[in-house]
Design a protein around this motif. Sequence first.
Motif, PDB file in Angstrom:
ATOM      1  N   ILE A 103       0.811  -1.215   0.000  1.00 49.87           N
ATOM      2  CA  ILE A 103       0.000   0.000   0.000  1.00 49.87           C
ATOM      3  C   ILE A 103       0.849   1.273   0.000  1.00 49.87           C
ATOM      4  O   ILE A 103       0.544   2.229  -0.696  1.00 49.87           O
ATOM      5  CB  ILE A 103      -1.052  -0.012   1.138  1.00 49.87           C
ATOM      6  CG1 ILE A 103      -2.153   1.003   0.866  1.00 49.87           C
ATOM      7  CG2 ILE A 103      -0.426   0.181   2.493  1.00 49.87           C
ATOM      8  CD1 ILE A 103      -3.030   0.660  -0.272  1.00 49.87           C
ATOM      9  N   GLY A 104       1.934   1.296   0.751  1.00 52.83           N
ATOM     10  CA  GLY A 104       2.808   2.468   0.758  1.00 52.83           C
ATOM     11  C   GLY A 104       3.446   2.706  -0.602  1.00 52.83           C
ATOM     12  O   GLY A 104       3.508   3.841  -1.087  1.00 52.83           O
ATOM     13  N   THR A 105       3.906   1.635  -1.231  1.00 56.49           N
ATOM     14  CA  THR A 105       4.518   1.740  -2.557  1.00 56.49           C
ATOM     15  C   THR A 105       3.515   2.254  -3.575  1.00 56.49           C
ATOM     16  O   THR A 105       3.823   3.132  -4.390  1.00 56.49           O
ATOM     17  CB  THR A 105       5.063   0.367  -3.009  1.00 56.49           C
ATOM     18  OG1 THR A 105       6.029  -0.067  -2.050  1.00 56.49           O
ATOM     19  CG2 THR A 105       5.672   0.429  -4.383  1.00 56.49           C
ATOM     20  N   ILE A 106       2.317   1.723  -3.535  1.00 59.07           N
ATOM     21  CA  ILE A 106       1.270   2.147  -4.465  1.00 59.07           C
ATOM     22  C   ILE A 106       0.950   3.632  -4.266  1.00 59.07           C
ATOM     23  O   ILE A 106       0.824   4.380  -5.237  1.00 59.07           O
ATOM     24  CB  ILE A 106       0.008   1.277  -4.288  1.00 59.07           C
ATOM     25  CG1 ILE A 106       0.305  -0.147  -4.746  1.00 59.07           C
ATOM     26  CG2 ILE A 106      -1.181   1.865  -5.027  1.00 59.07           C
ATOM     27  CD1 ILE A 106      -0.720  -1.176  -4.323  1.00 59.07           C
ATOM     28  N   CYS A 107       0.836   4.060  -3.031  1.00 56.89           N
ATOM     29  CA  CYS A 107       0.534   5.466  -2.747  1.00 56.89           C
ATOM     30  C   CYS A 107       1.666   6.374  -3.214  1.00 56.89           C
ATOM     31  O   CYS A 107       1.423   7.424  -3.823  1.00 56.89           O
ATOM     32  CB  CYS A 107       0.269   5.669  -1.259  1.00 56.89           C
ATOM     33  SG  CYS A 107      -1.298   4.954  -0.697  1.00 56.89           S
ATOM     34  N   ARG A 108       2.909   5.992  -2.961  1.00 55.40           N
ATOM     35  CA  ARG A 108       4.055   6.805  -3.407  1.00 55.40           C
ATOM     36  C   ARG A 108       4.077   6.931  -4.922  1.00 55.40           C
ATOM     37  O   ARG A 108       4.341   8.003  -5.467  1.00 55.40           O
ATOM     38  CB  ARG A 108       5.363   6.213  -2.895  1.00 55.40           C
ATOM     39  CG  ARG A 108       5.739   6.687  -1.513  1.00 55.40           C
ATOM     40  CD  ARG A 108       7.166   6.307  -1.148  1.00 55.40           C
ATOM     41  NE  ARG A 108       7.327   4.888  -0.892  1.00 55.40           N
ATOM     42  CZ  ARG A 108       6.887   4.265   0.195  1.00 55.40           C
ATOM     43  NH1 ARG A 108       6.267   4.938   1.134  1.00 55.40           N
ATOM     44  NH2 ARG A 108       7.069   2.969   0.348  1.00 55.40           N
ATOM     45  N   ARG A 109       3.814   5.848  -5.619  1.00 62.17           N
ATOM     46  CA  ARG A 109       3.794   5.887  -7.090  1.00 62.17           C
ATOM     47  C   ARG A 109       2.691   6.801  -7.609  1.00 62.17           C
ATOM     48  O   ARG A 109       2.897   7.556  -8.556  1.00 62.17           O
ATOM     49  CB  ARG A 109       3.616   4.486  -7.659  1.00 62.17           C
ATOM     50  CG  ARG A 109       4.864   3.651  -7.546  1.00 62.17           C
ATOM     51  CD  ARG A 109       4.674   2.297  -8.187  1.00 62.17           C
ATOM     52  NE  ARG A 109       5.852   1.466  -7.970  1.00 62.17           N
ATOM     53  CZ  ARG A 109       5.878   0.168  -8.131  1.00 62.17           C
ATOM     54  NH1 ARG A 109       4.779  -0.470  -8.499  1.00 62.17           N
ATOM     55  NH2 ARG A 109       6.969  -0.511  -7.927  1.00 62.17           N
ATOM     56  N   ALA A 110       1.525   6.720  -7.003  1.00 60.42           N
ATOM     57  CA  ALA A 110       0.417   7.572  -7.438  1.00 60.42           C
ATOM     58  C   ALA A 110       0.753   9.047  -7.241  1.00 60.42           C
ATOM     59  O   ALA A 110       0.478   9.881  -8.111  1.00 60.42           O
ATOM     60  CB  ALA A 110      -0.859   7.213  -6.679  1.00 60.42           C
ATOM     61  N   ILE A 111       1.365   9.375  -6.118  1.00 55.75           N
ATOM     62  CA  ILE A 111       1.744  10.765  -5.852  1.00 55.75           C
ATOM     63  C   ILE A 111       2.828  11.214  -6.841  1.00 55.75           C
ATOM     64  O   ILE A 111       2.777  12.323  -7.366  1.00 55.75           O
ATOM     65  CB  ILE A 111       2.216  10.927  -4.391  1.00 55.75           C
ATOM     66  CG1 ILE A 111       1.012  10.763  -3.448  1.00 55.75           C
ATOM     67  CG2 ILE A 111       2.887  12.288  -4.180  1.00 55.75           C
ATOM     68  CD1 ILE A 111       1.396  10.645  -1.980  1.00 55.75           C
ATOM     69  N   ALA A 112       3.794  10.343  -7.113  1.00 59.38           N
ATOM     70  CA  ALA A 112       4.881  10.697  -8.028  1.00 59.38           C
ATOM     71  C   ALA A 112       4.376  10.959  -9.446  1.00 59.38           C
ATOM     72  O   ALA A 112       4.921  11.796 -10.158  1.00 59.38           O
ATOM     73  CB  ALA A 112       5.928   9.582  -8.054  1.00 59.38           C
TER      74      ALA A 112
END
Length: 118
Positions: A103-112
């Motif tokens: 979930i953290g990785t997915i959120c970071r990618r979406a923000i990036a």
Amino acid sequence: MEDDWLIRSLIHEILEMEGFEVVTAETGDDAWHWLCETLGGADLLLSDIHLPGGLNGIGLANRVQAHWPRIPVILSSGGKGQQILESGYAPLFIPKPWHSQDIGTICRRAIALATPRQ
């Protein structure tokens, strides 16, 4: 945003441990009011499709996209959640169950990938 308070608390804790500043809301209406009060003060919206109250995750995602298109939206649901997404604006979708480590990785990618604030 998550309709189950236990899962909502778990997501909150996971994302905080990942370094995110997290604001949670119990309903789509609560999330929408917070966003309006802060003038779209979020860098990401993560929500279940099925929420208690009047505004579900899809309605919330559509409102966020219309008012603050720079905010990436991730919707999640089990079962037939993805099948009920309406045509037009299509947020990122994560089917349940998902792994807590992702979930953290997915959120970071979406923000990036999001449009920068202006």
